[in-house]
Design an enzyme around this catalytic site. Sequence first.
Site, short mmCIF file in Angstrom:
data_model
loop_
_atom_site.label_atom_id
_atom_site.label_comp_id
_atom_site.label_asym_id
_atom_site.label_seq_id
_atom_site.Cartn_x
_atom_site.Cartn_y
_atom_site.Cartn_z
N ASP A 64 0.86 -1.18 0.00
CA ASP A 64 0.00 0.00 0.00
C ASP A 64 0.90 1.24 0.00
OD1 ASP A 64 -2.40 1.48 0.25
OD2 ASP A 64 -2.04 1.71 2.39
N THR A 97 -2.91 5.73 -4.27
CA THR A 97 -1.79 6.49 -3.69
C THR A 97 -0.50 6.26 -4.48
OG1 THR A 97 -1.51 4.65 -2.14
CG2 THR A 97 -2.68 6.57 -1.33
N THR A 98 -0.25 5.01 -4.86
CA THR A 98 0.96 4.69 -5.63
C THR A 98 0.90 5.38 -6.99
OG1 THR A 98 1.02 2.55 -4.53
CG2 THR A 98 2.43 2.81 -6.45
N ASP A 390 -9.23 0.28 1.94
CA ASP A 390 -9.18 0.85 0.59
C ASP A 390 -10.48 0.56 -0.16
OD1 ASP A 390 -6.69 1.77 1.08
OD2 ASP A 390 -5.64 0.59 -0.41
#
Length: 554
Positions: A64, A97-98, A390
Amino acid sequence: MSSLGGQPIFILKEGSQRTRGRDAQGANISAAKAVASAVRTTLGPKGMDKMLVDTIGDVVITNDGVTILKEMDIEHPAAKMMVEIAKTQDDEVGDGTTTAVVVAGELLKRAEDLLEQDVHPTVIAHGYRMAADKAQEILKDIAIDVKPTEVEMLRKIADTAMTGKGAEAAKEKLTDLVVKAITMVADADGTVDTDFVKVEKKVGGSIEASEIIEGMIVDKERVHPAMPRKVENARILLLNAAVEFKKTEVDAEISITSPDQLQMFLDEEERMIRGIVDKVVASNANVLFCQKGIDDIAQHYLAKAGIFAVRRVKKSDMEKLARATGASVVSSIDAIAPEELGKAGVVEEKKVSGEEMIFVTECENPKAVSIIIRGGTEHVVDELDRAIEDALRVVSVAVEDKKFVAGGGAPEIELSLRLRDYAASVGGRAQLAIEAFANALEIIPRTLAENAGLDPIDMLVALRAAHEKGGKNARFMGLNVFEGKADDMLKAGVVEPLRVKTQAVASAAEAAVMILRIDDVIAASKMGGGGGPSPEEMAAMGGMGGMGGMPGMM
């Protein structure tokens, strides 16, 4: 430092460091790129995990993006800005997010090429802003509507968010839990507050043993062993007042001169507590959740009255209990009344993984629910928890916005093609920056291909060809990493909420522009005169000022 007639004048404190111009930009861009490359290998269903060990030896295993960046002890100021992108993305959407960090890193890499061609940073910044605005328009244009009642599509959205997060073994079970939870807590006006879905982690058992409770789980036990373990047709009182004798607000002393007076004092204390318990009993409640303490004597009387009581319940749990059972939280003993009570079919104390927990189930219309996550080890359970958080967030965002886009790099390829056309219509130097922005977005399908062990150039060519061919479904053509070809992502069920993409593009562009506009870094001396490494040294070290206990992670 400046000089006047050969005499040096010191403006900054001794030990301060200043980097300007191209050096400052180079150092900042290198640091930001280093952060992006740290999380890049975790992207997509074939992404790898990172093991993070902190200074006291605690281990976190995750892929994550935001968790990795939070756990890494990053010191470089420009690198910290990249961490902020991930945090913002996590707060706003919960997933992607990545993607946001990787796109920001690639935008800076492309900007670096333009800087070497003597394109001014403000021109690049202006072009990037224009491209980001246009990208938002294009994304809204290619988005598809989804209704909160389309459970199958919501399951696919949850499935995509969980893919590659260690939840593969029981993905179907978990997506069911997530979609059921969100549809239950959604309000009539379409807003969803994921705080009303309580996720409890318990080590032990298999992932398949995870379940949803249509009601609440409270991680407490009843206060007295003589109380019933199970109460059916529960009438629940939520009390935010202590079931104890009142202490004086100001410091006061009671002078007792004889044993009789002491006995009278103790008797009066007991009578007061008995009075409180009588009020609880009079309300016809048979379950009491108290936010504050319950006195030992009160516990005895409550047990005699057959009331199931729990003390020191967290405020957040009290709010969820109120939503699940329809009870009101009573703040005064005198305000206890039958109409303040809530209802539940069963309130029961059960043992889960060797710990007592209280289950409040069979609620009529539970607007707060609980999910129990089970797993073989603590690390498995923690990673499952992150995957479920998530998924909960993305499904709630999809229910609120009612729009989604295809995944698998499809939106990025479509954006890239359309932005190149837009760049040609803009002209001037800004055209270079918009084209750089368009090229940078292709980092997502390229990374997906690399992480899956495919040839990125072949895959990019195939994807571009599929999009340029046109047709109704061209915008949904993304990378099928399992079969190594361009495929219709909508049919494959790889879909994401629109907000994941809009937020990622906006945050990445803003951060890249902010870092680009910095041409002077003035770093104060460290406390204690350590001086610390210069921004150039930090960049040379990979931009990770101090990644406590994680050698060789880059």
